[in-house]
Design an enzyme around this catalytic site. Structure first.
Site, PDB file in Angstrom:
ATOM      1  N   THR A  64       1.137  -4.918   4.048  1.00  0.00           N
ATOM      2  CA  THR A  64       0.490  -5.044   5.605  1.00  0.00           C
ATOM      3  C   THR A  64      -0.030  -6.320   5.514  1.00  0.00           C
ATOM      4  O   THR A  64       0.066  -7.220   6.759  1.00  0.00           O
ATOM      5  CB  THR A  64      -0.151  -4.054   6.267  1.00  0.00           C
TER       6      THR A  64
ATOM      7  N   THR B 178       0.712  -1.429  -0.162  1.00  0.00           N
ATOM      8  CA  THR B 178       0.149  -0.033   0.116  1.00  0.00           C
ATOM      9  C   THR B 178       0.741   1.315  -0.292  1.00  0.00           C
ATOM     10  O   THR B 178       0.308   2.333  -0.711  1.00  0.00           O
ATOM     11  CB  THR B 178      -1.005  -0.071   1.113  1.00  0.00           C
TER      12      THR B 178
END
Length: 508
Positions: free
Chosen positions: A113, A27
């Protein structure tokens, strides 16, 4: 591929640290709708153009290089959302660190993540080589810091890329770079202001900036106005210069191990099965069916998540029978975030030990899965038999679990050690003192109560009144490690710089 120009260079007179940022995607590097990772060269240029002066001011004297040489695929940008990373991609990350090892003092890996905790656990094992007793023989000597973000670092605007002021990416990136100055010789995760051991971290939130936690080990450090040491000590690093990855022979050992793992790791099929409330008294309980189905489908290992301390219902014997017949290693972890699995002493799970299943201790299920996969893939390379591999699964190899078979401080009355390779225990009874037992049978008894501890090159027993009640033979290594084994049943002093010629202390 030639790395892009550095985001900033150190001041004249030499850099404080040479830090390399390795981009895997995630991200933090994403733009667009739907979000997708930018090509590494474009991301590196954005960091240089938009953040270069600020980073130079925040980290004066350091030299930061943005590497775009890691590729998971020859198609597209070559980086991936972490959801799509395979176990062999862990090996690619480790290999890139080794390729760049001589040129940098620390590595920051930008990572998604979703599986950052898996990569943190895997890299800690891939960048170290351990011997049969779990002691490191080729050891990481520089920080490897994984970080990322819950929101992208940059936004695409009509005027071009702009810094995303609502993202946690800048704080995580700069925090990881600042934490690199601690020079901790291990794989860590930096997120939300805290530095966590990589193989102890768990993703616990998809909505909060504090996305990771470490249920069994406090932070190694916290980054705020200053960098504050955490409650947990860092790993000790190499036992000698010859064991550090800075040394060519040590790095060659890691490369050889990594090549062996990379060739086999994607063939590992570790099946993770949670215990859930169900009618386990049925003639053929669902959990027993799931175990048999996993084995029939070619599972190379089973990771069962039990209740509480690893308790699993026996299912009127059907589940026990399924586990006894498993021809592959079976590891029992706890489904509780802060759970740990030990001796299966509850009646509901006391039968498990007899099946040969291995307790995960306080390893997270994430770390246990990565460790089992890696040990399976590397066993033949090192010539480890099933018993050795099983013992290494229980032992702490890179801080992924609390060691139960080695003395890490004084053994106080009421405390005990347990061997990783069999039912041997060293119990410090408050009334009678330390004793070595096998299946409850006493093999050695200390002359009285007290605390057992290392003093210089000897193991000693300090009586309650402070006098020296007993002392072992001297060890040839002043920093020897005391390790309990079941084969043979004894406590040994082992030279940490190679596990050479242990001195047997007990039985005496």
């Amino acid at each position: 591929m030639t790395p892009p120009a550095p985001a900033y260079s150190g001041a004249k007179g030499g850099a404080v640290m040479r830090i390399c940022i390795i981009n895997t995607g995630g991200t933090i590097t994403c733009t667009g709708s739907p979000l997708a990772p930018m090509p590494p060269a474009r991301f590196a240029q954005a960091v240089t153009d938009l953040l270069g002066p600020a980073l130079a001011a925040a980290l004066p004297g350091d030299s930061l290089h943005l590497d775009d040489g890691l590729r998971f695929s020859e198609h597209g940008p070559g980086v991936l959302d972490s959801t799509d990373l395979r176990p062999s991609d862990w090996c690619r990350m480790a290999g890139r660190v080794l390729d760049l090892y001589d040129d940098h003092d620390a590595f920051v890996i930008l990572h998604g993540t979703d599986t950052m905790d898996y990569s943190g656990a895997a890299l800690s094992l891939l960048l170290n080589v351990t011997g049969r007793l779990g002691l490191p023989v080729a050891t990481l000597s520089k920080p490897v810091i994984l970080t990322g973000a819950q929101l992208p670092l940059f936004l695409q605007t009509p005027q071009g890329l702009a810094l995303n002021l609502g993202s946690d990416g800048l704080a995580n990136l700069t925090g990881a770079l600042r934490a690199a100055r601690l020079r901790l010789p291990e794989v860590v995760v930096f997120f939300g202001g805290v530095l966590l051991r990589g193989n102890r971290a768990l993703k616990v939130s998809t909505t909060r900036f504090a996305a990771f936690d470490s249920p069994h080990l406090p932070p190694l450090a916290e980054v705020g106005i200053t960098i504050r040491p955490g409650a947990a000590p860092a790993l000790p690093g190499p036992a000698s210069g010859a064991h550090a990855l800075d040394a060519t022979p040590a790095r060659a050992r890691v490369r050889a191990q990594l090549a062996a793992i990379a060739a086999r790791i994607d063939d590992q099929r570790i099946v993770q099965i949670p215990a859930v409330p169900a009618d386990h008294r049925a003639a053929d309980p669902l959990l027993a069916q799931m175990i048999r189905a996993a084995l029939a489908a070619g599972a190379t290992g089973l990771l069962l998540e039990g209740f509480g301390e690893g308790n699993i219902p026996a299912g009127d014997g059907a589940i026990e029978a399924a586990l006894r017949k498993a021809p592959v290693p079976v590891v029992i972890a706890s489904r509780a975030i802060g759970g740990q699995v030990g001796a299966f002493h509850y009646a509901a799970g006391a039968w498990i030990a007899a099946t040969g299943a291995l307790p995960a201790g306080d390893m997270t299920p994430v770390a246990a899965l990565a460790k089992l996969m890696i040990l399976n893939a590397v066993a033949d390379h090192h010539g480890w038999d099933r018993a050795t591999r099983d013992a290494l699964m229980i032992r702490s190899l890179a801080g992924e679990c609390t060691p139960t078979d080695r003395l890490q401080g004084p053994l106080l009355p009421g405390q005990s050690l347990t061997a990783a390779d069999g039912p041997v225990a060293l119990v410090n009874d408050p009334e009678t003192g330390p004793c070595l037992t096998l299946h409850g049978r006493v093999l050695w008894q200390a002359p009285g109560p007290g605390l057992l501890r290392m003093r210089g090159d000897r193991l000693v027993l300090i009586a309650p009144d402070g006098h020296l009640a007993w002392a072992s033979a001297a060890s040839p290594a002043p920093d020897a490690v005391a390790i309990l084994t079941a084969h043979p049943p004894a406590l040994h002093l082992v030279d940490p710089a190679g596990e050479a010629v242990p001195v047997t202390l007990l039985p005496c």
